[in-house]
Design an enzyme around this catalytic site. Sequence first.
Site, PDB file in Angstrom:
ATOM      1  N   ALA A  66       0.857  -1.184   0.000  1.00  0.00           N
ATOM      2  CA  ALA A  66       0.000   0.000   0.000  1.00  0.00           C
ATOM      3  C   ALA A  66       0.892   1.231   0.000  1.00  0.00           C
ATOM      4  O   ALA A  66       2.065   1.155   0.348  1.00  0.00           O
ATOM      5  CB  ALA A  66      -0.861  -0.007   1.250  1.00  0.00           C
ATOM      6  N   GLY A 109       0.613  -5.172   0.835  1.00  0.00           N
ATOM      7  CA  GLY A 109      -0.522  -5.229  -0.102  1.00  0.00           C
ATOM      8  C   GLY A 109      -0.142  -5.864  -1.424  1.00  0.00           C
ATOM      9  O   GLY A 109      -1.000  -6.410  -2.129  1.00  0.00           O
ATOM     10  N   GLU A 112      -0.604  -9.477  -0.794  1.00  0.00           N
ATOM     11  CA  GLU A 112      -2.055  -9.707  -0.667  1.00  0.00           C
ATOM     12  C   GLU A 112      -2.713  -9.714  -2.058  1.00  0.00           C
ATOM     13  O   GLU A 112      -3.584 -10.542  -2.339  1.00  0.00           O
ATOM     14  CB  GLU A 112      -2.648  -8.632   0.241  1.00  0.00           C
ATOM     15  N   GLU A 132       4.378  -5.437   7.394  1.00  0.00           N
ATOM     16  CA  GLU A 132       3.566  -4.386   8.014  1.00  0.00           C
ATOM     17  C   GLU A 132       3.934  -4.118   9.474  1.00  0.00           C
ATOM     18  O   GLU A 132       3.903  -2.970   9.922  1.00  0.00           O
ATOM     19  CB  GLU A 132       2.080  -4.747   7.917  1.00  0.00           C
TER      20      GLU A 132
HETATM   21  N1  T1G Z   1       4.636   3.434  -0.049  1.00  0.00           N
HETATM   22  C1  T1G Z   1       5.105   4.658  -0.387  1.00  0.00           C
HETATM   23  N2  T1G Z   1       6.410   4.930  -0.741  1.00  0.00           N
HETATM   24  C2  T1G Z   1       7.237   3.894  -0.757  1.00  0.00           C
HETATM   25  C3  T1G Z   1       6.821   2.572  -0.397  1.00  0.00           C
HETATM   26  C4  T1G Z   1       5.455   2.364  -0.043  1.00  0.00           C
HETATM   27  N3  T1G Z   1       4.973   1.154   0.281  1.00  0.00           N
HETATM   28  N4  T1G Z   1       7.895   1.759  -0.493  1.00  0.00           N
HETATM   29  C5  T1G Z   1       8.930   2.537  -0.894  1.00  0.00           C
HETATM   30  N5  T1G Z   1       8.541   3.803  -1.046  1.00  0.00           N
HETATM   31  C6  T1G Z   1       9.357   4.942  -1.501  1.00  0.00           C
HETATM   32  C7  T1G Z   1      10.511   5.253  -0.547  1.00  0.00           C
HETATM   33  O1  T1G Z   1      10.119   6.117   0.480  1.00  0.00           O
HETATM   34  C8  T1G Z   1      11.525   5.896  -1.492  1.00  0.00           C
HETATM   35  O2  T1G Z   1      11.139   7.229  -1.664  1.00  0.00           O
HETATM   36  C9  T1G Z   1      11.310   5.145  -2.789  1.00  0.00           C
HETATM   37  O3  T1G Z   1      10.009   4.564  -2.696  1.00  0.00           O
HETATM   38  C10 T1G Z   1      12.314   4.027  -3.006  1.00  0.00           C
HETATM   39  O4  T1G Z   1      12.298   3.195  -1.850  1.00  0.00           O
HETATM   40  C11 T1G Z   1      -2.573  -3.146   2.785  1.00  0.00           C
HETATM   41  C12 T1G Z   1      -1.252  -1.665   4.722  1.00  0.00           C
HETATM   42  C13 T1G Z   1      10.373  -2.136  -1.690  1.00  0.00           C
HETATM   43  C14 T1G Z   1      12.304  -3.079  -0.523  1.00  0.00           C
HETATM   44  O5  T1G Z   1       6.530  -2.014   4.075  1.00  0.00           O
HETATM   45  O6  T1G Z   1      10.672  -2.086   1.952  1.00  0.00           O
HETATM   46  O7  T1G Z   1       0.890  -2.805   2.303  1.00  0.00           O
HETATM   47  O8  T1G Z   1      13.115   8.351  -0.662  1.00  0.00           O
HETATM   48  O9  T1G Z   1      14.642   3.694  -1.148  1.00  0.00           O
HETATM   49  O10 T1G Z   1      15.989   0.346  -1.298  1.00  0.00           O
HETATM   50  O11 T1G Z   1      -1.782  -4.781   4.196  1.00  0.00           O
HETATM   51  O12 T1G Z   1      11.148   0.392  -0.365  1.00  0.00           O
HETATM   52  O13 T1G Z   1      12.982   8.027  -3.087  1.00  0.00           O
HETATM   53  O14 T1G Z   1      11.409   9.625  -1.956  1.00  0.00           O
HETATM   54  O15 T1G Z   1      13.322   1.885  -0.016  1.00  0.00           O
HETATM   55  O16 T1G Z   1      15.045  -0.315  -3.544  1.00  0.00           O
HETATM   56  C15 T1G Z   1       4.008  -2.645   3.238  1.00  0.00           C
HETATM   57  C16 T1G Z   1       8.176  -0.803   2.021  1.00  0.00           C
HETATM   58  C17 T1G Z   1       3.237  -1.376   3.198  1.00  0.00           C
HETATM   59  C18 T1G Z   1       7.542  -2.140   1.941  1.00  0.00           C
HETATM   60  C19 T1G Z   1      12.599  -1.151  -2.092  1.00  0.00           C
HETATM   61  N6  T1G Z   1       5.179  -2.534   2.394  1.00  0.00           N
HETATM   62  N7  T1G Z   1       9.218  -0.597   1.040  1.00  0.00           N
HETATM   63  O17 T1G Z   1      13.759  -0.788  -1.438  1.00  0.00           O
HETATM   64  O18 T1G Z   1      14.076   1.593  -2.385  1.00  0.00           O
HETATM   65  S1  T1G Z   1       1.825  -1.464   4.257  1.00  0.00           S
HETATM   66  C20 T1G Z   1       6.366  -2.227   2.903  1.00  0.00           C
HETATM   67  C21 T1G Z   1      10.411  -1.246   1.121  1.00  0.00           C
HETATM   68  C22 T1G Z   1       0.699  -2.456   3.407  1.00  0.00           C
HETATM   69  C23 T1G Z   1      -1.389  -3.754   3.377  1.00  0.00           C
HETATM   70  C24 T1G Z   1      -0.521  -2.835   4.177  1.00  0.00           C
HETATM   71  C25 T1G Z   1      11.463  -0.844   0.130  1.00  0.00           C
HETATM   72  C26 T1G Z   1      11.631  -1.825  -1.044  1.00  0.00           C
HETATM   73  P1  T1G Z   1      12.209   8.348  -1.845  1.00  0.00           P
HETATM   74  P2  T1G Z   1      13.662   2.615  -1.242  1.00  0.00           P
HETATM   75  P3  T1G Z   1      14.832   0.199  -2.207  1.00  0.00           P
END
Ligand code: T1G
Length: 710
Positions: A66, A109, A112, A132
């Site tokens: 998400a 997500g 999911e 999460e």
């Molecule tokens: N939402 C918004 N921005 C995100 C994002 C996300 N999920 N993931 C990454 N970014 C932005 C990040 O801030 C950065 O921005 C850019 O993308 C590159 O990321 C419904 C509620 C995928 C392993 O927890 O673990 O789903 O600094 O530098 O090193 O049940 O990003 O460039 O402006 O980290 O290659 C669950 C979070 C969400 C995964 C890539 N998902 N992301 O790593 O790049 S909750 C997560 C990561 C959810 C559901 C629930 C990593 C990555 P900027 P980066 P990277």
Amino acid sequence: MTVTSNLVQVSKDGEIAVITINNPPVNALSPGVPEGIAEAIEILAADSQVKAAVLMGAGKTFVAGADIKEFGKITSGERRGSELVELLLKMEDCPKPLVAAIHGTAFGGGLELAMAAHYRVANPGAQVGQPEVRLGIIPGAAGTQRLPRLAGVAKAVEMCAEGNPVKAGEALASGILDRLIDGDLRAGAVEFARQIAGKPAPKTRERNEKLGTPEHNAPIFRTARQNARNKQRGMIAPLAAIDAVEAATLMPFEQGCDFERNRFTECLFSEESKALIHVFFGEREVAKIPDVPKETPLLPVRAAAVVGAGTMGGGIAMVFANAGIPVLLAEVDQPALDRGLANIRRNYANSVRKGRLTEQFVHERLKLIQPTLGFDGFSTVDMVVEAVFEGMELKKQVFAELDRVCKPGVILATNTSTLSIDEIARSTSRPEFVIGTHFFSPANVMRLLEIVRGRETSKEVIATCMQLAKKLGKVGVLVGNCRGFVGNRMFGPYRREAQFLVEEGAGIEAVDKALFDFGMAMGPLATGDLAGLDVGWRIRKEYRHLEDPHVRRPFAEDKLCELGRFGQKTGAGWYRYDEQRRAESDPAVPALLKEWTEKAGVPQRVISSDEIVDRCIYALVNEGARILEQGYALRATDIDIIYLYGYGFPSYRGGPMWYADRVGLDKVYNRVCGFHRQFGALWEPAPLLEQLASQGKTFSGFQTGRGVAA
Ligand code: T1G
């Protein structure tokens, strides 16, 4: 076939439709993405030519979950946040089989979404996960309901409660994936879709065969809750995730989803989640240096050298080797070199024993560590990290020698934790290549790397070290060149208050327990014993001449050191230690304290744990405010990240500056003023704290508006 959202494209490969999500950089499920996928499903369901469909991500990854940036709109009521849940049911009920094709990551997500498809294929390098809990929430789109149906209860609990990614091979073995595809994923997925087209499309929500029985599952949930209480102490989300997976085994799917939804919402509105989302974006923000643009040219670091094979030097050499960078490890004589190498082998053996590394990995890494006497071979390296004894004269000699033997353009870094980078740089003819790279002990474990900017340090050298930190598996934070830089400068007042509290009558265990219960990885006194009380004692003696004799100073630790009680390394400090370095209370210390405090005339009193926590934590915050206003840290977030990854500050409290913001700077300021009245000059409130408190503002909103002070 076109979809209104420009974030989702649909193409056809014969009778197979391909839905591509294109929302760079990580295909987060931002507004427009779920809607675009839903529209695509409707279109292909109605298209008689289409027999099956593939869902995939454009760019470097499938879907990272998400859009975390949108969470604020859910907590403010601006968005419902259930769009995804509805989409997943629509996907599952699609009359044409859907194949999710995963590369990079399918997280949160994203997984999911994939589990609502009827089949899942992936590249061997892909990873899936429900991270999460690392954001203080739980899966909110039926992840805790569909995952146990695919992977079984034990795996689902582990993934949802711990949040660790799972590699494709393991995901295939556990039933999450149906096939691995080498090479061209799109082509392989389309071929797979052709094979399953026309066959019944299994709906994950109807697959109950892996949900087990309450008797079978009870020990799984019991162990998981115990682990969560031990490993994620103080956090609520991991326990909520376990409850939700358990609900999947006890309730029908729809009811389980409602249960999950309620726990998800509860977590999303929690302070824990706000703090951890601050940490998520903070970890990424610290890499951005206002006056060092992204396109700053980087210097090559193909080979490195470390001067000094002591505890820190050996650990730093392991860090380079673990990142695949060949590293020279230099010492003055053979016995010292042998001791250093023996330490490294012991550390690697521990990691193998604990299953963190394989024998093969260690064998390859040890080959990259080249022991050397003196500076032999230094003319070939691109970067040197000096890690010799913490004395200015010795460091200057080393840097003068490095200046002589190293080729032009080599980064000359020092691992000093307190000494001036500028003074060290002045012993060379190339101060623009001198920088501080302050690793934390044990260097091969601790993730923090304080990168210290000197007055002359060039932007290329800074940019290179910030980038290198990521390659070394560290979180690099740029700080200014003041005494103790950021981390240790703040730690001084924190540990000062801990000693004062003991001298005023608070028990040693009481002080450590209060901070441990607050969430610190270890109490301040036990931390002193771990690091060695003599380290601070030597520095205090070196700087004694700079201290104002009228200002109260703690004396307990100096006296312990005068008795040779340096902590774990001497078997006794605040506590006494057995061979395995396990701590136990030592009645001799309270007796010594009684004698010392009576002689010093320190009145004794009963002290509450609230006062203990406030004095230690607000000492951190007050000094942090000074550091911010003086520009030795770029942002309050940088200080928070330093304390999370270097000093065991609880992540679910977001870091000392975030914590103060959440308490309210007016309250913090009033408390600090109270301590100022009670304890004097050491507690003078930082002007920035006073200013922000009076303006009703926060540290996280404060911008120094200039680069890090050198
Ligand atoms: N939402 C918004 N921005 C995100 C994002 C996300 N999920 N993931 C990454 N970014 C932005 C990040 O801030 C950065 O921005 C850019 O993308 C590159 O990321 C419904 C509620 C995928 C392993 O927890 O673990 O789903 O600094 O530098 O090193 O049940 O990003 O460039 O402006 O980290 O290659 C669950 C979070 C969400 C995964 C890539 N998902 N992301 O790593 O790049 S909750 C997560 C990561 C959810 C559901 C629930 C990593 C990555 P900027 P980066 P990277």
